[in-house]
Design a protein around this motif. Structure first.
Motif, mmCIF file in Angstrom:
data_model
loop_
_atom_site.group_PDB
_atom_site.id
_atom_site.type_symbol
_atom_site.label_atom_id
_atom_site.label_comp_id
_atom_site.label_asym_id
_atom_site.label_seq_id
_atom_site.Cartn_x
_atom_site.Cartn_y
_atom_site.Cartn_z
ATOM 1 N N ILE A 74 0.828 -1.221 0.000
ATOM 2 C CA ILE A 74 0.000 0.000 0.000
ATOM 3 C C ILE A 74 0.861 1.270 0.000
ATOM 4 O O ILE A 74 1.204 1.838 1.040
ATOM 5 N N LEU A 75 1.238 1.704 -1.183
ATOM 6 C CA LEU A 75 1.925 2.987 -1.357
ATOM 7 C C LEU A 75 0.882 4.088 -1.258
ATOM 8 O O LEU A 75 0.045 4.235 -2.144
ATOM 9 N N TYR A 76 0.938 4.876 -0.180
ATOM 10 C CA TYR A 76 -0.171 5.755 0.163
ATOM 11 C C TYR A 76 0.017 7.206 -0.263
ATOM 12 O O TYR A 76 -0.906 7.839 -0.760
ATOM 13 N N SER A 77 1.206 7.776 -0.035
ATOM 14 C CA SER A 77 1.397 9.199 -0.330
ATOM 15 C C SER A 77 2.863 9.490 -0.609
ATOM 16 O O SER A 77 3.741 8.669 -0.328
ATOM 17 N N ALA A 78 3.124 10.671 -1.161
ATOM 18 C CA ALA A 78 4.489 11.119 -1.442
ATOM 19 C C ALA A 78 4.617 12.590 -1.087
ATOM 20 O O ALA A 78 3.711 13.375 -1.346
ATOM 21 N N THR A 79 5.749 12.955 -0.492
ATOM 22 C CA THR A 79 6.018 14.343 -0.142
ATOM 23 C C THR A 79 7.414 14.711 -0.609
ATOM 24 O O THR A 79 8.379 13.987 -0.335
ATOM 25 N N GLU A 80 7.534 15.818 -1.313
ATOM 26 C CA GLU A 80 8.837 16.296 -1.759
ATOM 27 C C GLU A 80 9.465 17.197 -0.705
ATOM 28 O O GLU A 80 8.835 18.138 -0.214
ATOM 29 N N ARG A 84 14.564 15.191 -2.513
ATOM 30 C CA ARG A 84 14.118 13.853 -2.154
ATOM 31 C C ARG A 84 12.601 13.731 -2.157
ATOM 32 O O ARG A 84 11.889 14.711 -1.946
ATOM 33 N N LEU A 85 12.149 12.494 -2.390
ATOM 34 C CA LEU A 85 10.749 12.155 -2.214
ATOM 35 C C LEU A 85 10.640 11.189 -1.048
ATOM 36 O O LEU A 85 11.439 10.254 -0.928
ATOM 37 N N TYR A 86 9.643 11.426 -0.200
ATOM 38 C CA TYR A 86 9.376 10.551 0.933
ATOM 39 C C TYR A 86 8.100 9.780 0.614
ATOM 40 O O TYR A 86 7.005 10.333 0.617
ATOM 41 N N LEU A 87 8.265 8.498 0.308
ATOM 42 C CA LEU A 87 7.169 7.637 -0.119
ATOM 43 C C LEU A 87 6.650 6.866 1.092
ATOM 44 O O LEU A 87 7.361 6.021 1.649
ATOM 45 N N VAL A 88 5.416 7.152 1.493
ATOM 46 C CA VAL A 88 4.838 6.528 2.676
ATOM 47 C C VAL A 88 4.150 5.228 2.262
ATOM 48 O O VAL A 88 3.182 5.246 1.494
ATOM 49 N N VAL A 89 4.667 4.115 2.782
ATOM 50 C CA VAL A 89 4.157 2.789 2.431
ATOM 51 C C VAL A 89 3.358 2.293 3.646
ATOM 52 O O VAL A 89 3.910 1.757 4.598
ATOM 53 N N ASN A 90 2.067 2.475 3.543
ATOM 54 C CA ASN A 90 1.133 2.379 4.657
ATOM 55 C C ASN A 90 1.185 1.054 5.419
ATOM 56 O O ASN A 90 1.508 0.996 6.605
ATOM 57 N N ASN A 91 0.854 -0.031 4.753
ATOM 58 C CA ASN A 91 0.729 -1.314 5.455
ATOM 59 C C ASN A 91 2.076 -1.969 5.729
ATOM 60 O O ASN A 91 2.148 -2.953 6.466
ATOM 61 N N ASN A 113 5.685 -0.228 15.828
ATOM 62 C CA ASN A 113 4.391 -0.745 16.297
ATOM 63 C C ASN A 113 3.343 -0.882 15.197
ATOM 64 O O ASN A 113 2.142 -0.823 15.491
ATOM 65 N N GLU A 114 3.789 -1.061 13.949
ATOM 66 C CA GLU A 114 2.859 -1.239 12.829
ATOM 67 C C GLU A 114 1.750 -0.184 12.865
ATOM 68 O O GLU A 114 0.565 -0.478 12.757
ATOM 69 N N ALA A 115 2.168 1.065 13.001
ATOM 70 C CA ALA A 115 1.231 2.166 13.246
ATOM 71 C C ALA A 115 0.469 2.615 12.016
ATOM 72 O O ALA A 115 -0.450 3.422 12.112
ATOM 73 N N SER A 116 0.834 2.123 10.833
ATOM 74 C CA SER A 116 0.129 2.447 9.592
ATOM 75 C C SER A 116 0.238 3.926 9.228
ATOM 76 O O SER A 116 -0.736 4.677 9.292
ATOM 77 N N PRO A 117 1.430 4.402 8.805
ATOM 78 C CA PRO A 117 1.614 5.810 8.453
ATOM 79 C C PRO A 117 0.799 6.204 7.234
ATOM 80 O O PRO A 117 0.578 5.397 6.326
ATOM 81 N N ARG A 118 0.393 7.483 7.195
ATOM 82 C CA ARG A 118 -0.507 7.963 6.135
ATOM 83 C C ARG A 118 0.082 9.130 5.340
ATOM 84 O O ARG A 118 0.345 9.020 4.170
ATOM 85 N N THR A 131 1.441 11.171 10.028
ATOM 86 C CA THR A 131 0.293 10.693 10.800
ATOM 87 C C THR A 131 0.257 9.171 10.782
ATOM 88 O O THR A 131 0.608 8.529 9.801
ATOM 89 N N ASN A 132 -0.193 8.585 11.901
ATOM 90 C CA ASN A 132 -0.274 7.138 12.051
ATOM 91 C C ASN A 132 -1.708 6.731 12.349
ATOM 92 O O ASN A 132 -2.221 6.983 13.435
ATOM 93 N N LEU A 133 -2.333 6.092 11.376
ATOM 94 C CA LEU A 133 -3.748 5.738 11.485
ATOM 95 C C LEU A 133 -4.038 4.835 12.671
ATOM 96 O O LEU A 133 -5.000 5.037 13.415
ATOM 97 N N TYR A 134 -3.222 3.800 12.855
ATOM 98 C CA TYR A 134 -3.468 2.846 13.934
ATOM 99 C C TYR A 134 -2.819 3.260 15.251
ATOM 100 O O TYR A 134 -3.204 2.794 16.317
ATOM 101 N N GLY A 135 -1.815 4.121 15.173
ATOM 102 C CA GLY A 135 -1.125 4.511 16.397
ATOM 103 C C GLY A 135 -1.795 5.634 17.150
ATOM 104 O O GLY A 135 -1.376 5.972 18.266
ATOM 105 N N ASN A 136 -2.866 6.249 16.538
ATOM 106 C CA ASN A 136 -3.478 7.441 17.141
ATOM 107 C C ASN A 136 -2.385 8.451 17.515
ATOM 108 O O ASN A 136 -2.383 9.018 18.609
ATOM 109 N N SER A 137 -1.473 8.637 16.576
ATOM 110 C CA SER A 137 -0.284 9.427 16.887
ATOM 111 C C SER A 137 0.284 10.074 15.635
ATOM 112 O O SER A 137 -0.108 9.763 14.509
#
Length: 348
Positions: A74-80, A84-91, A113-118, A131-137
């Motif tokens: 799950i490649l979720y988002s990218a930020t420049e 560099r590009l920061y590719l957030v790989v969710n799962n 902690n498998e926090a599921s970054p977004r 942001t971490n969907l599962y980590g509430n953090s």
């Protein structure tokens, strides 16, 4: 797939250069388009499609071809940030740091902690938040060492994030049951307050004038209690003062929003693609583009401004990216990988 089907949703990241409203372009040339393909949940078959707007050619599996291995699950988002590009790989609970032009891997940032970054956003020269969907953090990322430095507790199931000055605004979706934004002081990494918005805030976009547009997708009812279903809303905030400027109902359960700052028009995925006047906060056309997409993108350059839609088709086969002009007329299209979920635009 996007909630409520599965956990991943699309975020667009576009590279634009600020310019005066009277300018016809942005002083840039669009030299490449990357489509971030989520892939199927649990199958680690995410990929990147590269599209050349000059030749009209699309190339698949660009990350894997460059680095010799797939990007993950799950490649979720990218930020420049810089070059560099920061590719957030969710799962996969990681962030791949790559060269923004070649996609050559530089480092991997692991999220505990498998926090599921977004979504990731830069907050200083040496620091970013994700942001971490599962980590509430929200994880604090050290951009020098490429490590998760610390964790900030926020509301339930955070997704979107935006920064204005020393304030970071975090959308706490609550998996459809949340209705708050957490405010973080980026100098101290502490939560300093919350703002109540509509049900299920999922994304936050920043205008050139630092106004923030918050997409509230609405709560999802079910057959046993359909009254729990609430309509989508847009909240507009003054990012400098953290005050609510206005809010208005758009109905349905909206998804991606993109902002055309040059013409003060927003485009919202909500069944069809609707257009919204960013000055008087009114819907111009509820079916500006009569097609339902999985994700939207928006590019600005001297060649023009374009709306991009991602069609995930049946979520098992290759998808399709479609380019439209500002009249909603199709310009071009090209194939993508499985479940195209976000666009990144390279300009110079």
């Amino acid at each position: 797939m996007k909630r409520p089907l599965l956990i991943a949703s699309a975020i667009l990241i576009s590279l634009t250069t600020a310019c005066d409203k009277s300018d016809s372009g942005s002083g840039t040339t669009l030299n490449g388009v990357f489509v971030l393909n989520e892939g199927n949940f649990g199958q680690a078959n995410a990929s990147i499609t590269a599209y050349d707007p000059v030749t009209g050619e699309a190339s698949q599996n660009q990350y894997e071809n460059e680095n010799g291995s797939p990007i993950g699950d799950i490649l979720y988002s990218a930020t420049e940030i810089g070059d560099r590009l920061y590719l957030v790989v969710n799962n996969s609970s990681k962030i791949e740091v790559v060269d923004k032009e070649t996609l050559t891997k530089i480092a991997t940032i692991r999220i505990a902690n498998e926090a599921s970054p977004r979504e990731l956003v830069q907050v200083s020269e040496t620091k970013a938040y994700v942001t971490n969907l599962y980590g509430n953090s929200v994880s604090v990322i050290d951009l020098v060492t490429n490590e998760e430095a610390s964790i900030i507790a926020v509301g339930s199931n955070p997704e979107g994030i935006a920064v204005v000055g020393e304030r970071a605004y975090v959308a706490n979706s609550g998996f459809g049951n949340g209705n708050t934004l957490s405010i973080i002081n980026t100098a101290t990494d502490e939560v300093t307050g919350t703002i109540t918005v509509g049900d299920n805030p999922v994304s936050i976009l920043k205008q050139d004038n630092d106004q923030l547009w918050v997409v509230c997708a609405g709560a999802y009812g079910d057959f046993s209690d359909p009254d729990d279903d609430t309509p989508g809303m847009i909240y507009v905030l003054n990012g400098t003062t953290a005050e609510v400027v206005t809010s208005f109902e758009v109905g349905g359960h909206p998804g991606d929003l993109v902002l055309n700052d040059l013409d003060d028009v927003a485009y919202l995925m909500n069944g069809d693609v609707m257009s919204i006047d960013m000055n008087n906060f009114e819907v111009i056309d509820s079916a500006f583009i009569e097609k339902n997409f999985y994700a939207l993108g928006f590019s600005t350059s001297d060649e023009g401004q374009f709306i991009w839609g991602a069609d995930a088709k049946n979520f098992a086969q290759s998808g399709l990216a479609i380019q439209y002009d500002l009249n909603g007329v199709k310009v071009d299209s090209f194939p993508t990988g499985i479940i195209p979920g976000a666009f990144y635009f390279s300009a110079e």
